[in-house]
Scaffold this motif. Structure first.
Motif, PDB file in Angstrom:
ATOM      1  N   GLU A 121       0.980  -1.001  -0.038  1.00 55.00           N
ATOM      2  CA  GLU A 121       0.339   0.022  -0.157  1.00 55.00           C
ATOM      3  C   GLU A 121       0.624   1.262   0.074  1.00 55.00           C
ATOM      4  O   GLU A 121       2.046   1.447   0.658  1.00 55.00           O
ATOM      5  CB  GLU A 121      -0.808  -0.013   1.306  1.00 55.00           C
TER       6      GLU A 121
ATOM      7  N   CYS B 178      -2.685   0.118  -4.094  1.00 55.20           N
ATOM      8  CA  CYS B 178      -2.474  -1.010  -3.699  1.00 55.20           C
ATOM      9  C   CYS B 178      -1.912  -1.987  -4.650  1.00 55.20           C
ATOM     10  O   CYS B 178      -2.705  -2.189  -5.828  1.00 55.20           O
ATOM     11  CB  CYS B 178      -3.762  -1.782  -2.996  1.00 55.20           C
TER      12      CYS B 178
ATOM     13  N   TRP C 121     -10.420  -2.357   0.729  1.00 54.31           N
ATOM     14  CA  TRP C 121      -9.619  -1.714   1.466  1.00 54.31           C
ATOM     15  C   TRP C 121     -10.306  -1.733   2.954  1.00 54.31           C
ATOM     16  O   TRP C 121     -11.391  -1.804   3.155  1.00 54.31           O
ATOM     17  CB  TRP C 121      -9.679  -0.188   1.054  1.00 54.31           C
TER      18      TRP C 121
ATOM     19  N   TYR D 114      -5.073  -0.634   4.608  1.00 48.56           N
ATOM     20  CA  TYR D 114      -4.480  -2.005   4.146  1.00 48.56           C
ATOM     21  C   TYR D 114      -5.384  -2.321   3.041  1.00 48.56           C
ATOM     22  O   TYR D 114      -6.560  -2.017   2.991  1.00 48.56           O
ATOM     23  CB  TYR D 114      -4.614  -2.778   5.133  1.00 48.56           C
ATOM     24  N   CYS D 115      -4.924  -2.856   1.995  1.00 48.53           N
ATOM     25  CA  CYS D 115      -5.570  -3.712   1.178  1.00 48.53           C
ATOM     26  C   CYS D 115      -5.470  -5.274   1.408  1.00 48.53           C
ATOM     27  O   CYS D 115      -4.608  -5.577   1.862  1.00 48.53           O
ATOM     28  CB  CYS D 115      -5.291  -3.413  -0.169  1.00 48.53           C
TER      29      CYS D 115
END
Length: 122
Positions: free
Chosen positions: A6, A22, A36, A95-96
């Protein structure tokens, strides 16, 4: 092994915008549903937005609907999160990860990237 990376976070004032990216190594996003997530200090990680890679269908958490837009670039195998009208409560590490279906909010992969910090000041 899949590695998710990311990027794009930063510090902005309320009302500002950021675009997160990402990218994945070790796999293609094609055929997947990607999402996400974010985690604010002292809180659990929560779902933000998802996209079904093949058709581009999307879903959003109510808290970001109308302000955030998730998208993908097939050629670059990269997912994006355009965040507009940012609020202090959007402050979190983003975050992904993959999820099982567009209706799911649970991450599919056990490993997480390092995330990207978004800080929104009032």
């Amino acid at each position: 092994q899949v590695q998710l990376v990311e990027s794009g976070g930063g510090r902005v004032q309320a009302g500002g915008s950021l675009r997160l990216s990402c990218a994945a190594s070790g796999r293609t996003f094609s055929g997947s549903t990607m999402a996400w997530f974010r985690q604010a200090p002292g809180k659990d990680r929560e779902f933000v937005a998802a996209i079904f890679w093949t058709y581009g269908s999307t879903r959003y958490a109510d808290s970001v609907k109308g302000r955030f837009t998730i998208s993908r670039d097939n050629a670059k195998n990269t997912m994006y999160l355009q965040m507009n009208s940012l609020k202090p409560e959007d402050t979190a590490v983003y975050y992904c990860n993959a999820i099982r279906t567009i209706a799911s909010t649970q991450a599919l992969l056990d490993s997480w990237g390092q995330g990207t910090q978004v800080t929104v000041s009032s």
